[in-house]
Structures are given as C-alpha cells and as structure tokens.
Scaffold this active site. Structure first.
Site, PDB file in Angstrom:
ATOM      1  N   ASP A 158     -10.939   2.067  -3.030  1.00  0.00           N
ATOM      2  CA  ASP A 158     -11.930   1.873  -1.379  1.00  0.00           C
ATOM      3  C   ASP A 158     -13.097   1.976  -1.749  1.00  0.00           C
ATOM      4  O   ASP A 158     -14.219   1.263  -0.889  1.00  0.00           O
ATOM      5  CB  ASP A 158     -11.256   2.426  -0.635  1.00  0.00           C
ATOM      6  CG  ASP A 158      -9.816   2.760  -0.187  1.00  0.00           C
ATOM      7  OD1 ASP A 158      -9.554   1.173  -0.450  1.00  0.00           O
ATOM      8  OD2 ASP A 158      -8.817   3.025   0.739  1.00  0.00           O
TER       9      ASP A 158
ATOM     10  N   ASP B  75       0.511  -0.880  -0.100  1.00  0.00           N
ATOM     11  CA  ASP B  75      -0.135  -0.091   0.157  1.00  0.00           C
ATOM     12  C   ASP B  75       0.901   0.831   0.013  1.00  0.00           C
ATOM     13  O   ASP B  75       2.015   1.031   0.379  1.00  0.00           O
ATOM     14  CB  ASP B  75      -1.055  -0.059   1.445  1.00  0.00           C
ATOM     15  CG  ASP B  75      -2.283   0.817   0.915  1.00  0.00           C
ATOM     16  OD1 ASP B  75      -1.867   1.388   0.377  1.00  0.00           O
ATOM     17  OD2 ASP B  75      -3.342   0.186   1.709  1.00  0.00           O
TER      18      ASP B  75
HETATM   19  C1  GLA Z   1      -5.744   2.037   2.549  1.00  0.00           C
HETATM   20  C2  GLA Z   1      -6.150   0.856   1.749  1.00  0.00           C
HETATM   21  C3  GLA Z   1      -6.653   0.232   2.457  1.00  0.00           C
HETATM   22  C4  GLA Z   1      -7.085  -1.053   3.428  1.00  0.00           C
HETATM   23  C5  GLA Z   1      -6.181   0.355   4.568  1.00  0.00           C
HETATM   24  C6  GLA Z   1      -5.746   0.144   5.803  1.00  0.00           C
HETATM   25  O1  GLA Z   1      -6.422   2.951   2.477  1.00  0.00           O
HETATM   26  O2  GLA Z   1      -6.917   0.976   0.727  1.00  0.00           O
HETATM   27  O3  GLA Z   1      -7.374  -0.917   1.723  1.00  0.00           O
HETATM   28  O4  GLA Z   1      -5.758  -1.528   3.528  1.00  0.00           O
HETATM   29  O5  GLA Z   1      -5.180   1.528   3.323  1.00  0.00           O
HETATM   30  O6  GLA Z   1      -4.883   0.950   6.287  1.00  0.00           O
END
Ligand code: GLA
Length: 723
Positions: free
Chosen positions: A530, A460
């Site tokens: 997300d 990420d």
């Molecule tokens: C980001 C990612 C999510 C999750 C969060 C965790 O927003 O896109 O899928 O992994 O971080 O903090």
C-alpha cells in the site's frame, strides 16, 4: 570445513559402510540433491552444484541427517516429523520402503517412500526437479492405517542440510506499507526461525523465502547461494539450525504452532511445496532461475502480457458514483490504460460500504452509488476500449453486514462469550467450513455470472486471525483451524482459477500480505504494498523481486505528495519506478495537469513497447538502493538478449564532480547495442551517447556516465541489438 566431516565420521556409526548403498540422485543440470540408503535408513548425502557422477559417495559416511528425521528415531536434533500414534506412543522410526524416479518432459520426478518400522505409518518424500529452470521442489505426503487417529505435531515440507565454512542468511521482513525489506546476518550456532503466526496477512512481517550465502555473504554475481521459498498461504516456519558439526540444517514448512493435526486412517496429509534454487553465480543467478520457473509453473498465464491498469482506490477511495468513475475512465482511456479496476466501496445496501465500518460480506452492488449496476460501468469501460475489473475481500465480514446477521456462526471467533477483537472493523470468515468456502466462491461466481465481462478480480484480505476458534470444527480439532483455513482458501482459489481461466486475479492483503507462491499459483500478480511512494517502492520492489518476478509485481503511479508518506516526487520518477514492474496508475486522471497528462500518455505508450522485456526478461540487479551510495539500478534482458531495458535511479543528491558511471549486465559481449533514452521529461538526455551504438562488453565493463544526480532523478534506457 573438512574437519567437520572428520568429526562427523568419528561420531557416527559406520557399521553399514560395507553394504552396497543405494543412491537416489535428484538433479537438474546445475544442482544435485543426493540421498543414500544405508542400513535401511535414508540419509541426505549431498546438496549443491550438479554432480556428474556420485561414485564413492557411500564411502563418505552419514555426515548429514536423515532425509526426514522423526521424533523417536534416535536422533537428538531438530526433526521434520512429530507423531502421536493411535496407540498413544510417540516414537516413529522411518526406514526405506521403495523409491521411483522418472522423467516427465522437463521434470524429473522422484518419490522416496518411507515406512515406520513397527506401525502402519507411511511418509512419501516427493521431488520435482525442473531441468531447464534448475529448480528443485519438494513436498511430503503422510498417511497411515493405524486403528484410530494419529496426531501430527510437526510435518515439515523439506529438511536439507548445507555444508560450508560459514552461512549468511538473507530474509525479508517488514510491516504494513514496508514489506519485503532485506537484511543479511551470519548464522551462528543455534536455531534462527523465519516465521509467522498470523494465519492471514502472513507475508507482511516476514516472507517465507530466504537466500543463504554459503562460505561468504551472498553477493549478486559470485559465490554459492541457495534461494528457498515456501508455497503456503498460511502460517509458515523456516528454521536454520547450525549444529554441533556446523552443518546448517534448513527445515521448512507449515508452522506447527498450535497446529496439532489429527489424521484419520486412510486420510492423506499433503504438505506445502518448498522451492529451492541453487546458484554458484550469486543471488542474481538464483533469482533468475526462480523467476523463470515461476513464470512457467507457478503463475497463471506467466507467458501473457499484463494489461496497464488504472485502479480507483487512491483516486477515489470510498467517495464515488457512476459519474465520477466514468470520468476517471475517460481519462484512463485517453492515457492508453487497458483495464479499469473499481476498488473498495461499490457494495452493500442495508449496510452501505461508504467507509471501512460496514458492508463486507454483502457483495451486492450499492444501488445509491451505482443505480445502473456494474454492467453499466463495464459497458462504459468497453465503449472506451478498456476491460473492467473489480475488488472483493471475500474472506471477510463487518459485524455491520447482512451476512454477519444471517450467519454469525460462519465467523472465526473466540468462544465462551469472549470479546471478538476487530481489526479494520472486521472479522474473518471460517474457511475451514465447506459452506463458507462455497459462499466465498459463490460471491465471486455470482458477480461474474451477473457480469460476465468482468476481466480482473482484486482479491483482498485486510486482517489476520486473532479470535482463534471455529464453530465448525469439533472440540478436539480446533487446532486444525490454521491449516484448514489455508487449505480452504487454496481450494477456493483453485475453483476460481479453474472456472474462470481468463479472469486475471490479483492477490492483495493490506498491500503485500499475500506475496508467496502458494497463492500465486492461482493468481496473475500481487499488490506489492500500500506504500506507493516511489522512493519507498525502490526498496520494497528490490526485495520483492529477489524472489518474485516483475510480471507479478503490481506497481502503480500515484499522486504527489504521496498519500502514505507525504513525500513529493516528480511524475517521471513515479513512472520510472512503476515501469520496472507490472505498471499501473492509481490516481484520478483529472489530477494530472495538461502537461502531465501528455507525459503520462507517452509513458503508458512507452511501457507497452518495453513491457515484453520487463515482464518476460531476466532481471539483473546492478546497484542496490540499500547500499550507501544513494543510487539504484537494474536491467531486464530478453531471452534472446536482443533487447534490454535499463533503469537508473538516484535517491540522494550527488554533487557535480562525482563520477556517475553505470554498467549494465547480461548482454552479449561481442554484440552491438543501440542505446536510446526513454520516458524523458526534458529534451536533454541523461547520457552523452544517446542514440549511439556501443558494444555489449563496453556497456558491461566500462559503463557510461549519466547525468542522474538529484534526489528522485531517474533514467530508462532501451538497448537494442544491431546487426
Ligand atoms: C487494502 C488494499 C488497498 C485497497 C484497500 C481498500 O488496504 O491493500 O489497495 O484495496 O484495502 O479498502
């Protein structure tokens, strides 16, 4: 259109026409890109549908621009290259030096070497033409042997002119939780830029890809269309300039924004790759070419089935311990999930990662939450027949972390005691620094060395570069940061992929902030957004899959009401939308009612049966969710056309008298197919002909009526060829 040619011929010098022109023909069976050398200069002569022969092309004059126009060569339009030479002069005039062309299996490779007329400065234009996939990939290498450093201020990967009566640009834009939305606009005189200046999370607002409809707006199945995508995880810029002779010149590459780059004598500067697909069968034709190419050449293991994942994030967020995770694993295993992925929150001790305020950078397991470590979880997952994956955000650091205390100089920062601006309470590590690259690689490497059965990494990156400044780069090379960051990232990705060829890598960046072919070369998939609301996902995935294939598009079933949008949707609709990509689940199995659990279990089993068609098949877009009629429909067809999986979604109310007729695409017209509805949540099928055999041409031309009328109603159908 011919008037432009006449005009151009009138304007341009034709003195060299009598000289025998040298023709360089980059081609695949569906497309040609032709250059010719005239008066020692290399000009583009053609781009478009495949030419069987180029006879007479030299009589047509230099309508197009030079293959790589440079500032100072006498032109007065957008250039690909701007250089300040070691002696401080700024004129560059590139002429033909040599070219080589050859076939290497499926790939025709061409290098056109250019050199400056006066200084030892050299540019090589490289082209790979993928024959079976119909893709042309271009990149450029720049070097010199001048006395001292040369400053590059512009360094495009590709510049190509298109010739048509009109140009219609489709590009992909968005925001957090709204990535890859689409818009199409006619291009008028002047320059339109699609770009980012964020360094990281580069694809959240704009994607480095486009469709250009030639002569008419791009339709799905007809007309000439160019699809382009830049493979680069850093700042990009794609310019479309409709000029005075109404040629549309596309110039794509690293965004030169605050990115002057000093090149030492003997050093090689390599630009990212620009990937181009030409189709005379509309956008869908171009998408199919790009997807086939990506699966074969630009994704890891593009020929391997992806596991069904259960990711812990939306089910647990930061609030878990081993007991809770194991109970999630119990439910996941019962549903047939193949990979359990532990998301954020598992690390940090002095600064435990219990929320997003602390811990990033300290990649040691949190002993309070998980006293028996990661291996205990892996063993448990494996005892349930699943593999185990884990989340990291290795480019980032919270100020509240042991890493920030120990290595403050590793953080990208504004100097002169300026305030460091936080996003999600975090800062960015300086990947231009080789020590930081080693740290980032080491974070993953150590974790996997300690837990060799880790089978999946979610990588990420949840902020972009705002505090511009590097303590590693010297004062006169601060402007290298954008580029050296991206190159540093690519090199860590490459090390990881090389050392761990069997570990699946997901690119994620606050959702779909890293959806581009530069990162994807080292990854198996990306987290598309997300926003997991299936209604929203119809639009996001529709846009995403114009350029990037379904096998790489992670799409998870989450809880209703959706955590981002609050919208309630039926479980079947959630599964049906996720199934059109790389399906996974992202909720606590305990949150399913017993009846829902039975449905989920069947849905996972169904997906496993049909995923080869979805993950390896060709995508056909039938009805766009962006159209006004409140439906979306698409189907995948296997390479031998013996199977197809067809998805139909309604996202508005359609009254009872309305004729709901849907057609499918891509089948063999004179073959017969049995149609079977899958993933049903009631005994009544949506189609009158369920289980019946219909001809391919009937399915494609007449279509069939469907009882799919309510908002968030959907159907999945399997078509199997019968002898
Ligand atoms: C980001 C990612 C999510 C999750 C969060 C965790 O927003 O896109 O899928 O992994 O971080 O903090």
């Amino acid at each position: 259109m011919r008037k432009y040619i006449a005009l151009a011929i009138g304007l341009l010098s034709v003195a060299s026409w009598h000289l025998a022109a040298q023709i360089i023909h980059v081609s695949t069976p569906n497309t040609s890109l032709v250059f010719q050398v005239q008066n020692n200069k290399v000009f583009q002569s053609y781009y478009g549908k495949h030419l069987d022969a180029t006879t007479g092309i030299e009589t047509m004059g230099n309508v197009f621009r030079e293959a790589y126009p440079a500032f100072g060569d006498g032109g007065d339009k957008e250039v690909a290259l701007i250089v300040t030479h070691a002696d401080g002069t700024m004129a560059t005039d590139l002429v033909y030096a040599t070219h080589v062309q050859g076939m290497n299996g499926n790939i025709q490779s061409t290098t056109i070497s250019l050199k400056d007329t006066k200084l030892p400065f050299y540019v090589d234009l490289h082209f790979n033409a993928y024959q079976s996939e119909g893709i042309i990939e271009q990149w450029v290498t720049i070097r010199h042997s001048e006395k001292g450093k040369v400053k590059l201020s512009q360094y495009a990967s590709s510049t190509i002119g298109f010739m048509a009566d009109a140009y219609y640009l489709t590009h992909f834009y968005g925001a957090w939780a709204r990535e890859m939305h689409m818009t199409e606009e006619p291009l008028t005189r002047g320059i339109k830029s699609v770009e980012t200046k964020r360094g990281i999370r580069t694809t959240e607002f704009e994607n480095p890809s486009f469709f250009l409809g030639l002569n008419q707006p791009a339709s799905e199945d007809n007309g000439e269309v160019v699809l382009g995508a830049l493979a680069w995880p850093g700042n990009f810029r794609i310019n479309f300039e409709v000029d005075n002779i109404e040629i549309c010149q596309m110039t794509a590459g690293i965004n030169p924004y605050t990115s002057d780059y000093n090149l030492k004598s003997g050093e090689l500067f390599t630009t990212p790759r620009m990937i181009l697909a030409y189709s005379d069968a509309g956008k869908n034709g171009a998408s199919i070419l790009m997807h086939r190419w990506a699966r074969k050449y630009n994704l890891r293991d593009g020929d391997k089935i992806r596991p069904v994942v259960l990711n812990s994030w939306e089910g647990a967020y930061f609030d878990f311990d081993a007991k809770k995770l194991k109970s999630m694993m119990d439910g996941a295993a019962e549903m047939g999930v193949e990979m359990f992925v532990l998301d954020d929150g598992w690390f940090g001790n002095k600064y435990p990662r219990n929320n997003d305020k602390a811990g990033l950078g300290d990649w040691q397991v949190n002993k309070t939450k998980l006293p028996a470590g990661i291996s205990d979880l892996i063993n448990y997952a494996e005892s349930k027949g699943m593999k185990f994956g884990i989340w990291l955000e290795p480019e980032m650091v919270n100020p509240a972390s042991e890493l920030a205390e120990k290595h403050p100089d590793w953080i990208i920062q504004r100097k002169n005691n300026r305030e460091q601006l936080l996003q999600r309470n975090q800062l960015v590590l300086d990947l231009s620094n080789p020590k930081v690259q080693d740290f980032v690689f080491g974070a993953l490497d150590d974790l996997i060395k300690q837990n060799p059965h880790i089978a999946y990494i979610k990588w990420d990156a949840n902020r972009h570069i705002q505090n511009f400044g590097s303590t590693y780069l010297p004062a006169d090379e601060q402007s290298h940061l954008w580029i050296d960051y991206a190159k540093g990232l690519e090199s860590v990705f490459a090390r990881f992929a090389q050392k761990y060829p069997d570990v699946i890598l997901q690119d994620c960046s606050s959702g779909g902030g890293r959806v581009e072919y530069g990162s994807l070369k080292y990854a198996h998939e990306f987290w598309a957004s997300d926003d997991t609301d299936p209604f929203e996902r119809l639009f996001i995935q529709w846009g995403t899959n114009h350029v990037y294939p379904a096998i790489a598009t992670a799409a998870h079933v989450t809880k209703s009401p959706n955590h981002q949008t609050g919208r309630e949707t039926p479980l079947k609709f959630r599964f049906d939308v996720a199934m059109s990509g790389r399906m996974g689940i992202e909720m606590r199995p305990d949150d399913f009612t017993p009846k829902e659990l039975i449905f989920a279990k069947q849905a996972v089993a169904t997906y496993k049966k049909i995923r080869p068609v979805i993950e390896f098949g060709d995508l056909y877009r039938i009805q766009s969710p962006y159209d006004a009629d409140g439906f979306a429909s698409l189907n995948y067809v296997s390479a031998d056309k013996s199977q197809a999986v067809w998805f139909v979604y309604s996202h508005e109310y359609h009254q009872r008298q309305e004729q709901n007729l849907f057609r499918v695409k891509g089948l063999i017209p004179n073959a017969n197919y049995r149609i079977t509805e899958l993933n049903m949540d009631s005994p009544k099928a949506s189609i009158p002909c369920n289980g019946k055999v219909l001809s391919g041409s009937l399915l494609m031309n007449r279509g069939i009526e469907m009882e799919i009328r309510k908002p968030m109603d959907s159907g999945v159908f399997l078509l199997t060829k019968v002898e």
